[in-house]
Design a protein around this motif. Structure first.
Motif, PDB file in Angstrom:
ATOM      1  N   HIS A 372       0.802  -0.954   0.111  1.00 47.28           N
ATOM      2  CA  HIS A 372      -0.014  -0.020  -0.028  1.00 47.28           C
ATOM      3  C   HIS A 372       1.001   1.190   0.116  1.00 47.28           C
ATOM      4  N   GLN A 375       3.328   1.298  -2.902  1.00 44.98           N
ATOM      5  CA  GLN A 375       2.780   1.651  -4.069  1.00 44.98           C
ATOM      6  C   GLN A 375       2.229   2.963  -4.249  1.00 44.98           C
ATOM      7  N   GLU A 376       1.656   3.457  -3.352  1.00 44.82           N
ATOM      8  CA  GLU A 376       0.868   4.640  -3.565  1.00 44.82           C
ATOM      9  C   GLU A 376       1.777   5.911  -3.960  1.00 44.82           C
ATOM     10  N   ARG A 379       2.506   4.968  -7.725  1.00 45.07           N
ATOM     11  CA  ARG A 379       1.499   5.336  -8.664  1.00 45.07           C
ATOM     12  C   ARG A 379       1.355   6.715  -8.834  1.00 45.07           C
ATOM     13  N   LYS A 380       1.112   7.468  -7.672  1.00 53.29           N
ATOM     14  CA  LYS A 380       1.141   8.884  -8.170  1.00 53.29           C
ATOM     15  C   LYS A 380       2.397   9.430  -9.213  1.00 53.29           C
ATOM     16  N   THR A 383       1.046   8.498 -12.548  1.00 52.19           N
ATOM     17  CA  THR A 383       0.019   9.045 -13.064  1.00 52.19           C
ATOM     18  C   THR A 383       0.605  10.714 -13.311  1.00 52.19           C
ATOM     19  N   PHE A 384       1.144  11.198 -12.578  1.00 53.59           N
ATOM     20  CA  PHE A 384       1.672  12.721 -12.862  1.00 53.59           C
ATOM     21  C   PHE A 384       2.505  12.629 -14.055  1.00 53.59           C
ATOM     22  N   ARG A 387       0.232  12.549 -16.961  1.00 52.48           N
ATOM     23  CA  ARG A 387      -0.229  13.849 -17.258  1.00 52.48           C
ATOM     24  C   ARG A 387       0.690  14.555 -17.751  1.00 52.48           C
TER      25      ARG A 387
ATOM     26  N   ASP B  14      -6.501  11.508   0.518  1.00 58.67           N
ATOM     27  CA  ASP B  14      -5.265  11.882  -0.220  1.00 58.67           C
ATOM     28  C   ASP B  14      -5.605  12.816  -1.264  1.00 58.67           C
ATOM     29  N   ASP B  16      -3.841  14.484  -3.603  1.00 58.38           N
ATOM     30  CA  ASP B  16      -3.563  14.200  -4.941  1.00 58.38           C
ATOM     31  C   ASP B  16      -4.592  13.243  -5.728  1.00 58.38           C
ATOM     32  N   ASP B  17      -4.821  12.216  -5.113  1.00 51.68           N
ATOM     33  CA  ASP B  17      -6.162  11.364  -5.418  1.00 51.68           C
ATOM     34  C   ASP B  17      -7.258  11.977  -5.814  1.00 51.68           C
ATOM     35  N   MET B  19      -7.490  15.146  -6.424  1.00 51.56           N
ATOM     36  CA  MET B  19      -7.212  16.048  -7.663  1.00 51.56           C
ATOM     37  C   MET B  19      -7.686  15.292  -8.860  1.00 51.56           C
ATOM     38  N   PHE B  20      -6.647  14.200  -8.668  1.00 50.32           N
ATOM     39  CA  PHE B  20      -6.681  13.423 -10.174  1.00 50.32           C
ATOM     40  C   PHE B  20      -8.431  13.103 -10.525  1.00 50.32           C
ATOM     41  N   ASP B  23     -10.114  16.140 -11.758  1.00 47.96           N
ATOM     42  CA  ASP B  23      -9.636  16.405 -13.152  1.00 47.96           C
ATOM     43  C   ASP B  23     -10.146  15.378 -14.201  1.00 47.96           C
ATOM     44  N   THR B  92      -5.938   1.720  -3.324  1.00 55.65           N
ATOM     45  CA  THR B  92      -4.457   1.537  -3.940  1.00 55.65           C
ATOM     46  C   THR B  92      -4.164  -0.027  -3.916  1.00 55.65           C
ATOM     47  N   LYS B 113      -6.961   1.813  -7.765  1.00 56.19           N
ATOM     48  CA  LYS B 113      -6.517   3.108  -8.500  1.00 56.19           C
ATOM     49  C   LYS B 113      -5.309   2.776  -9.575  1.00 56.19           C
TER      50      LYS B 113
END
Lengths: 595, 148
Positions: A372, A375-376, A379-380, A383-384, A387, B14, B16-17, B19-20, B23, B92, B113
């Protein structure tokens, strides 16, 4: 054979004694009878002589009378008549005696009667003759006739007497003969009987002797056994005890004292003294169980603590059983063992187990963190990045675009590593239950997961029918997935991959590789490919964690996949072996126990 | 609900999450109203108001401080007032344990996610356009975890 058996039987001695007793009684009886016969015979002889003497005496009296009469006749002196008168009296006396003596013999009685009449006649004749003489008529022919008649009578009497004497003598002879044969036979019989008794007594003596010898031997063995029991009690830390419930008396073995930290025999063997050593918290429990023991035949084990005088606390385990001995007395036989060491071991084990459990929990917590928390952020980042690529593509310089791509690759690789590591640590789970599973289905599912790569690589996979096995299904599916995936990944660039899956059953003893096998029979599933293979020297190394044979630029991979395979097979108490030949292919053999 | 848009709520701690998430809906240009809450306590406080406008779809993160997504799920399923709310787990992790537990507790779908924004958009649009009346009838453990 039979004699030997009789001799060996336990009642032999008793029988010999009874037989001997009867023999001795018989001998005594026979001896008594013999002596009685002897004295009877003596009496008979005396009797015969008495009769004979009386008979002779009668004759002698008669002769006296006759002589007296003759003297009177010649002298006419009445003095000569005296023996004649006395003779008659004496004859009568002898007659009475004879009558008494021959009262048991009818023949002699009859003879006696005849004799009596003859004697009467003779005496009458004498008197008549005397009368003739008194009247001086001796010259008469009549007197002569009377005289002649008297002589005849006298002859008849003599004959009769002689006949009677001969009868008595015959009787005596006959009795003597009987006695002699009796006397000759009896001693021989008695002697042989005594001899037989002696033989029997000797046999009994020998038997008793050999029994004693045996008893001595078994006593010695008992002594040895007792000694070895004592030693084994010391070595095994146990003691034994006997409790005579009715008399409430105890016997403690030497080592039972030692179990209490005391010297053997250092205190009186009573339940009260024993209880003094028992841990105060256990006294009540033990007492109630002891009471119960009196009533029940069998009891479960009793565990209690004792405190030595030195202050040590020891755990004892006791077991008792009620028995009735040969004298009908109820006894409790028991064994008590010092189990302190076992309990210590158990406690240590328990502690280790708890530590292990704690470790396991920490590991699970790590799992969670890895799955968890790690990975979080990753993952971000990804994702960024997606983007960035999506929206800012046009704002990047060429090198900027290249850097973003590199970051993306690194992030992807990190994801792969985290996923594989997670997979590896999850494979650890040992509490998964083995269940009968359709292996063909698991193999099919594994191929399904890889369908895209199989098609992309134009691979051919051949399978055979595999029987049902007891496995952890998802692990076996993953095992197949990893191995087929491996074959696809390391395929040769110049040819289409061909993967062959085969199955057979093997005996552990027939396969050298299974020298450490715990089971007799194994399922063997073989996955062989025509890929790039590997040098045989790496056959074992490839299963260790993070071990890679190729640069990650050539072939992607984390070096975890085959480690997972090994772990899965280990979880199933099986084996996995690899065989490689560079540029020819690789063969992976999975052995799962046939249970 | 007589509104012409789909009401969507997300509970996620979270930033950021969140926001994603918003968005993604912005870019999808769907007729949706998205509200976000920072944890389970804020979410339940809102939902428990008598005049609260209930969402059509509720996205629940599992790992949240104060009150976890699992606790929220339990409370919502125990209250018949929320029986029409479609619940999507949005987490997650995709551990077997979490999937199993939320399925049993009555969640409608489980979303892991994604790590790609494009995939996220696809997932969300999929969920919103699903006919839940129909989907719920055929719900089983195999199609519980959303796969694209």
């Amino acid at each position: 054979m039979i004699i030997k058996r009789i001799y060996k039987s336990s009642w032999f001695v008793k029988v010999v004694f009874v037989v001997s007793l009867f023999a001795i009684i018989f001998i005594a009886g026979l001896g008594y009878k013999h002596i009685t016969n002897l004295s009877k015979s003596t009496e008979m002889v005396i009797h015969t002589y008495k009769v004979n003497v009386e008979l002779e005496q009668i004759l002698s009296y008669l002769k006296d009378s006759e002589t007296g009469q003759r003297g009177y006749i010649i002298t006419q002196d009445s003095l000569y008549l005296k023996p004649f008168i006395e003779g008659r009296k004496k004859v009568n006396n002898s007659f009475a005696e004879l009558k008494y003596l021959t009262s048991d013999n009818p023949e002699q009685q009859k003879n006696l009667k005849e004799l009596s009449s003859l004697i009467d006649k003779r005496l009458d004749n004498l008197e008549i003759a005397s009368n003739y003489a008194a009247n001086d008529q001796t010259d008469l022919t009549r007197f002569k006739d009377v005289f002649q008649e008297g002589k005849n009578y006298m002859g008849a009497i003599r004959n009769k007497l002689n006949y009677m004497i001969s009868i008595e003598n015959d009787l005596l002879k006959k009795r003597k003969e009987e006695y002699v044969s009796d006397a000759r036979f009896t001693p021989v019989f008695l002697y042989s009987l005594i001899l037989l008794t002696l033989v029997l007594m000797y046999a009994a003596y020998a038997k008793i002797n050999s029994n004693l010898e045996k008893l001595k031997k078994s006593n010695q063995q008992l002594e040895i056994f007792k000694e070895s029991t004592n030693q084994s009690e010391i070595i095994n830390k146990h003691g034994s005890w006997r409790w005579n419930v009715e008399e409430d008396s105890f016997y403690f073995s030497d080592n039972l004292f030692r179990l209490l930290g005391e010297e053997p025999g250092s205190f009186a063997q009573t339940i009260e003294n024993f209880m003094k050593f028992v841990h105060p918290e256990d006294v009540e429990k033990l007492s109630s169980q002891v009471d119960e023991m009196k009533e029940n035949k069998d009891l479960p084990f009793i565990v209690y603590r004792v405190i030595h005088k030195s202050g040590d606390t020891r755990y004892l385990k006791a077991y008792g059983k009620s028995t009735v001995n040969s004298e009908g007395i109820t006894q409790l036989l028991g064994t008590t063992t010092d189990i302190t060491d076992e309990i210590d071991h158990y406690n240590t084990l328990e502690k280790r187990n708890q530590e292990l459990e704690l470790n396991n929990k920490e590991l699970q917590a790590f799992n969670y963190v890895a799955s968890h928390d790690l990975q979080e952020p990753l993952r971000k980042i990804q994702t960024f990045l997606s983007r960035l690529e999506d929206r800012e593509q046009d704002n990047f310089s060429e090198s900027g675009k290249k850097y973003v791509e590199r970051i993306n690759n690194a992030a992807s690789r990190m994801r792969l590593l985290i996923d594989d590591l997670l997979q590896y640590s999850r494979t650890n789970k040992s509490d998964e239950i083995l269940k009968n599973s359709d292996i063909n289905k698991l193999l099919e599912d594994a191929q399904q997961d890889l369908a895209e790569v199989i098609i992309a690589k134009n691979a051919t996979i051949t399978t055979v029918k595999i029987p049902e096995m007891k496995v952890i299904p998802f692990q076996i599916q993953q095992l197949f997935g990893n191995l087929i995936g491996n074959s696809l990944k390391y395929s040769a660039k110049d040819r289409n991959p061909i993967i062959a899956i085969s199955y057979d059953k093997v005996e552990a003893s027939d396969d050298q590789q299974l020298s450490k096998a715990l089971y007799d029979e194994y399922h063997r599933i073989t996955i062989s490919d025509n890929g790039i293979g590997f040098e045989q020297e790496y056959a074992e190394k490839i299963f260790t964690l993070f071990n890679r044979l190729h640069n990650k630029d050539e072939y992607s991979g984390t070096g975890i996949g085959l480690s997972i395979c090994k772990k899965i097979v280990d979880n199933h108490s099986g084996f996995i072996f690899a065989k490689g030949e560079p540029n020819i292919g690789a063969v992976f053999s999975i052995y799962l126990p046939l249970v | 609900m007589a509104t012409d848009y789909t009401h969507i709520i997300l509970a996620d701690d979270d930033e950021d999450d969140r926001m994603f998430f918003t968005d993604a809906f912005d870019e999808l240009k769907m007729t949706v109203k998205v509200t976000t809450y920072n944890d389970g306590v804020y979410l339940m406080d809102y939902l428990n108001q008598e005049d609260a406008i209930l969402p059509n779809i509720l996205f629940l993160d599992l790992n949240m401080p104060r009150k976890s997504g699992m606790e929220c799920l339990k409370e919502i399923k125990e209250n018949s007032r929320f029986k029409d709310v479609v619940i999507a787990i949005y987490s997650t992790s995709a551990s077997e344990e979490d999937i199993e537990n939320t399925f049993i507790k009555g969640a409608n779908i489980y979303i892991k996610k994604p790590s790609d924004f494009k995939v996220l958009k696809k997932v969300l649009s999929n969920v919103v356009t699903t006919n839940w009346q129909y989907h719920t009838n055929g719900l089983n453990k195999d199609n519980f975890l959303l796969r694209l």
